[in-house]
Motif scaffolding. Sequence first.
Motif, PDB file in Angstrom:
ATOM      1  N   TYR A  45       0.906  -1.207   0.038  1.00  0.00           N
ATOM      2  CA  TYR A  45       0.026   0.076  -0.229  1.00  0.00           C
ATOM      3  C   TYR A  45       0.938   1.224  -0.178  1.00  0.00           C
ATOM      4  CZ  TYR A  45      -4.062  -2.954   0.939  1.00  0.00           C
ATOM      5  OH  TYR A  45      -5.060  -3.791   0.953  1.00  0.00           O
ATOM      6  N   VAL A  46       2.061   1.216   0.435  1.00  0.00           N
ATOM      7  CA  VAL A  46       3.078   2.104   0.548  1.00  0.00           C
ATOM      8  C   VAL A  46       4.588   1.555  -0.140  1.00  0.00           C
ATOM      9  CG1 VAL A  46       4.405   3.797   1.988  1.00  0.00           C
ATOM     10  CG2 VAL A  46       2.075   3.482   2.505  1.00  0.00           C
ATOM     11  N   LYS A  47       5.033   2.481  -0.743  1.00  0.00           N
ATOM     12  CA  LYS A  47       6.415   1.932  -1.486  1.00  0.00           C
ATOM     13  C   LYS A  47       7.489   3.142  -1.112  1.00  0.00           C
ATOM     14  CE  LYS A  47       5.288   4.338  -5.782  1.00  0.00           C
ATOM     15  NZ  LYS A  47       4.918   4.171  -7.445  1.00  0.00           N
ATOM     16  N   VAL A  48       8.522   2.571  -1.092  1.00  0.00           N
ATOM     17  CA  VAL A  48       9.725   3.508  -0.920  1.00  0.00           C
ATOM     18  C   VAL A  48      10.182   4.344  -1.935  1.00  0.00           C
ATOM     19  CG1 VAL A  48      12.198   3.707  -0.037  1.00  0.00           C
ATOM     20  CG2 VAL A  48      10.644   2.197   0.828  1.00  0.00           C
ATOM     21  N   ALA A  49      10.203   5.589  -2.060  1.00  0.00           N
ATOM     22  CA  ALA A  49      10.372   6.499  -3.205  1.00  0.00           C
ATOM     23  C   ALA A  49      11.539   7.178  -3.237  1.00  0.00           C
ATOM     24  CB  ALA A  49       9.344   7.828  -3.147  1.00  0.00           C
ATOM     25  N   GLY A  50      12.548   6.856  -2.322  1.00  0.00           N
ATOM     26  CA  GLY A  50      13.589   7.429  -2.137  1.00  0.00           C
ATOM     27  C   GLY A  50      14.222   7.466  -0.685  1.00  0.00           C
ATOM     28  N   GLY A  51      15.599   8.238  -0.575  1.00  0.00           N
ATOM     29  CA  GLY A  51      16.083   8.296   0.541  1.00  0.00           C
ATOM     30  C   GLY A  51      17.019   7.003   0.883  1.00  0.00           C
ATOM     31  N   SER A  52      17.583   6.787   2.080  1.00  0.00           N
ATOM     32  CA  SER A  52      18.349   6.030   2.515  1.00  0.00           C
ATOM     33  C   SER A  52      18.149   5.671   3.907  1.00  0.00           C
ATOM     34  CB  SER A  52      19.834   6.279   2.270  1.00  0.00           C
ATOM     35  OG  SER A  52      20.141   7.108   3.166  1.00  0.00           O
ATOM     36  N   LYS A  53      18.525   4.560   4.650  1.00  0.00           N
ATOM     37  CA  LYS A  53      18.404   4.356   6.000  1.00  0.00           C
ATOM     38  C   LYS A  53      18.984   5.088   6.891  1.00  0.00           C
ATOM     39  CE  LYS A  53      21.912   0.585   6.174  1.00  0.00           C
ATOM     40  NZ  LYS A  53      22.009  -0.714   6.602  1.00  0.00           N
ATOM     41  N   TYR A  54      20.158   5.872   6.178  1.00  0.00           N
ATOM     42  CA  TYR A  54      20.982   6.735   7.055  1.00  0.00           C
ATOM     43  C   TYR A  54      20.149   8.177   7.208  1.00  0.00           C
ATOM     44  CZ  TYR A  54      24.664   3.165   6.445  1.00  0.00           C
ATOM     45  OH  TYR A  54      24.801   1.877   6.521  1.00  0.00           O
ATOM     46  N   ARG A  55      19.710   8.493   6.252  1.00  0.00           N
ATOM     47  CA  ARG A  55      18.965   9.909   6.053  1.00  0.00           C
ATOM     48  C   ARG A  55      17.550   9.947   6.247  1.00  0.00           C
ATOM     49  NH1 ARG A  55      20.654  12.943   0.789  1.00  0.00           N
ATOM     50  NH2 ARG A  55      19.439  14.678   1.855  1.00  0.00           N
ATOM     51  N   GLY A  56      16.880   8.577   6.430  1.00  0.00           N
ATOM     52  CA  GLY A  56      15.597   8.422   6.381  1.00  0.00           C
ATOM     53  C   GLY A  56      15.037   8.401   5.053  1.00  0.00           C
ATOM     54  N   PHE A  57      14.090   7.330   4.941  1.00  0.00           N
ATOM     55  CA  PHE A  57      13.343   6.699   3.634  1.00  0.00           C
ATOM     56  C   PHE A  57      12.334   7.821   3.222  1.00  0.00           C
ATOM     57  CE2 PHE A  57      14.958   2.649   4.726  1.00  0.00           C
ATOM     58  CZ  PHE A  57      15.942   2.249   3.589  1.00  0.00           C
ATOM     59  N   GLU A  58      12.041   8.088   1.780  1.00  0.00           N
ATOM     60  CA  GLU A  58      10.825   8.638   1.661  1.00  0.00           C
ATOM     61  C   GLU A  58       9.922   7.874   1.046  1.00  0.00           C
ATOM     62  OE1 GLU A  58      10.185  12.177  -1.723  1.00  0.00           O
ATOM     63  OE2 GLU A  58      12.330  12.083  -0.678  1.00  0.00           O
ATOM     64  N   TYR A  59       8.558   8.190   1.611  1.00  0.00           N
ATOM     65  CA  TYR A  59       7.543   7.131   0.889  1.00  0.00           C
ATOM     66  C   TYR A  59       6.364   7.769   0.232  1.00  0.00           C
ATOM     67  CZ  TYR A  59       9.390   4.183   5.006  1.00  0.00           C
ATOM     68  OH  TYR A  59      10.110   3.714   5.887  1.00  0.00           O
ATOM     69  N   GLN A  60       5.806   6.993  -0.396  1.00  0.00           N
ATOM     70  CA  GLN A  60       4.716   7.201  -1.147  1.00  0.00           C
ATOM     71  C   GLN A  60       3.623   6.286  -1.205  1.00  0.00           C
ATOM     72  OE1 GLN A  60       5.763   8.006  -5.408  1.00  0.00           O
ATOM     73  NE2 GLN A  60       4.213   9.778  -5.386  1.00  0.00           N
ATOM     74  N   VAL A  61       2.212   6.699  -1.268  1.00  0.00           N
ATOM     75  CA  VAL A  61       1.023   5.877  -1.239  1.00  0.00           C
ATOM     76  C   VAL A  61       0.907   5.227  -2.716  1.00  0.00           C
ATOM     77  CG1 VAL A  61      -1.448   5.850  -1.020  1.00  0.00           C
ATOM     78  CG2 VAL A  61      -0.045   7.170   0.644  1.00  0.00           C
TER      79      VAL A  61
END
Length: 852
Positions: free
Chosen positions: A807-823
């Motif tokens: 229902y949500v996918k990772v749209a960018g980022g990294s585990k160090y700076r924090g992931f960016e999500y999108q519905v």
Amino acid sequence: MEIPALKNQLDIYQVAERLGIRINKHHKALCPFHDDKRPSLQFSKEKQIATCFSGHCTAGTMDVISLVAKKLNLSTHEAIKWLETEFNPHGSSPPAGRETSKAEAPNFPQLFRVFEGNLKKSSKGKAYLEKRGLSQSLEVGYNGKEGWEKMRNCLIFPLKDEKGQIVSFYGRRAASGTNGTHYYNTNRQGLYPGYPKASTETLILTESVIDAATLQQHIPYPVLAFYGVNGITKELAESIKKLEGTLKELIFFFDGDEAGRSAVEKHAAFFEEIMEVKVSYVETPEGEDINSLAVNHPSLSRTCSGREEKELFTHLINNRKPFHYSPDPSPVQSSQANPSQLITDNPELLYYQNCVLNFTVLGGIKITGLDRLRVTLKIEHTDKNHLLPIRHNLDLYNNGQVEQLGQKIAEQMEVTTHEAVTAMAHLINELEEYREKRLEALKPKKETKPVLNQIEKTQALEVLKSPDLMKETMNLITQSGIVGEERNAFIAYLTYTSRKRASPLHLMCLGASGTGKTYLQEKVGELMPEEDKLEITTLSENAFYYFGREELKHKLILIEDLDGLSRSEASGSGAAYALRELQSKRRISKTVTLKDNKGNLKTVTLKVEGPVCVSGCTTREKIYEDNANRCILVYIDTSTAQDKKIMAYQQAVSSGSIDKTKENQNKQCLKNMQRLLKPLQIRNPYASMIQLPESVFKPRRTMMLLLSFIETITYYHQYQRSVSTDRHTGEQYIQTEVEDIAWAFRLLKEALFAKSDELSGACRSFFEQLKSIKGEESFRSQEIRKALRLAPSTLKRYLLELTRYGYVKVAGGSKYRGFEYQVSDHKEYEALRSSIDEQLEAILTRIRSVGK
């Protein structure tokens, strides 16, 4: 027969019953050898002995032979003969038709004629009659020294059978300076002065034969003699019972002492229980009996308001009092109470004090195991503080141990052995009464269902028969103090109503901590009758197995916190497992190994039967998925609008603007409506036309819940539906109507959505809020946590579940700076709801077309 063989073949309990000694459930009886107010004669089934623990009694410990000898005033040889005749321990019986020899059964009528002749010649016998105020015209004889050793120098009174034949004797010692005063034949039978006539309407019962003989000379009423305060025989009781229907009143005229008053209470209650008859008692002057009144006050009379003088016996009988059984205080007992001297404020430290000794029971007493009374005692002298206390552990039912301790107390406490044993005997009585009260308090109290008065019944029926029953019920629920949550509260109310059916529904309230799930369950639970519900805060692993077999039947079980159940699910045990079995199989059983009172291991199967209706609250739907599949799921409204409603209600309560009396009246009306619902079978003619949406997970259980909920709504309408009878089975039932199905769909639509959703209810709520906040934009977890004020662990759990299901996918980022999500899909839930709405509406349209 040898004495050991005779003892082996006899039961001291049966012999005691034949002797008129009544043994209670604690194996104790009133001792017939002294004035006993509390049962102090202790019987042992195992040892076949009886021991009197009273300090006022010299009976001591008796076996079956010595008990008979003491009770009937016989020698040991005579007691053995009596037992052999009464109980036939040889196992044989005389051949049919054989006459009993004269040696075995004397010719009583002939003997009595001899005794009557002796009386005419005996100055000693005549003097005793005169001394006791008795006339020679009475049916009485005298036995001198010519025979009948036990009855030598006795006045002889005949005892008669139902035919009026003399079958036994009562002897009253005329000589002074002898140990005994009255005697009976071995194998005593018969009554004095004889069986009452079948036409007897009023019968006076006296404590002794002498009293009955005395009273016959002064009053016209028929008289019947007991054989002492405990001397009610089976023959005597049966002779009175035969008068039932004719006999109008029984009058007890016993001695004016504590023993006489206690005997009146006991025997009067007995006759009130076994037959329909008025029972009364004469208030005998203190310290007097019938014979002493006649001897000491022959001319005593009373004058009442100028009326003619009446003789004493007539006056006393005419002023008799009706008997009404009342255990405390007794209507005929002394007005002096006998308060307990045992201090029981601390069950682990009991105190008992008499005038000489102080006893402390260290560690209290064991409530179970009534065949022993093991204690640890600390004994101190009341006044002599310089004496060191005695500490001793013993079984107070062990006569040897008690006697040894009594001697030790006498030696060290500077008291007599009699004082020590007496104090211990009183302590035993107090401890037994305390244990009996504790056991009585542990017994489950029988539930008493309240009876509705006509006004309550009319008000409840008015609602149950209303054409708009569902709407009126919802209004009453709302006006009973439940704010918002109208749909959830109504679902819960109907679910709880199903407890009366053979297959009840179950409910699970889901929501985050502090959102009001427990409050909702509690408030709807208040609308159910108290006698039909069981509220539980926490449960131990095996708690359900120790209810009574039918104690939970058709009960509503409200569990405040399912999260508090035992976690031992992996082993297939625990409270949650038992709960599931009660829900599915409607019964549970568990086989355990227990020790009996002798320490032997035995296997016992504990069984508890349903059905039950279970309602519980939890924050963790996934953990209790097995339980949730059996339940209707209710998700608590956590919206801002609901928060405002609740706060407004709280403010109104604080300001006093809420009519609490009206709220309570509405609650009571709903309870009374529940009480009027009766068990009734339901048939749903449209069941085959009801289909679940294809998106529903686990459709089998969901279909069962839906159909059962529809049947519950039909059941709730029982006062509006005509009852039909099956021609083949005779079963009575009512039928489901289309509107019942419509109401079920309307109320359970959200529950069906939940059953169709992959996500848990809490996660779905988070996801819908997330979509409304971010729309098409991508987001980071930090900004969502701040916006929704979520704990980091909670947010992480939701995002993990949404990512796992896509229902949500990772749209960018990294585990160090924090992931960016999108519905991934913003319209999936609207599509699901729309699909379910369409399918439910299509089902209703098809059913309505058939119903027309």
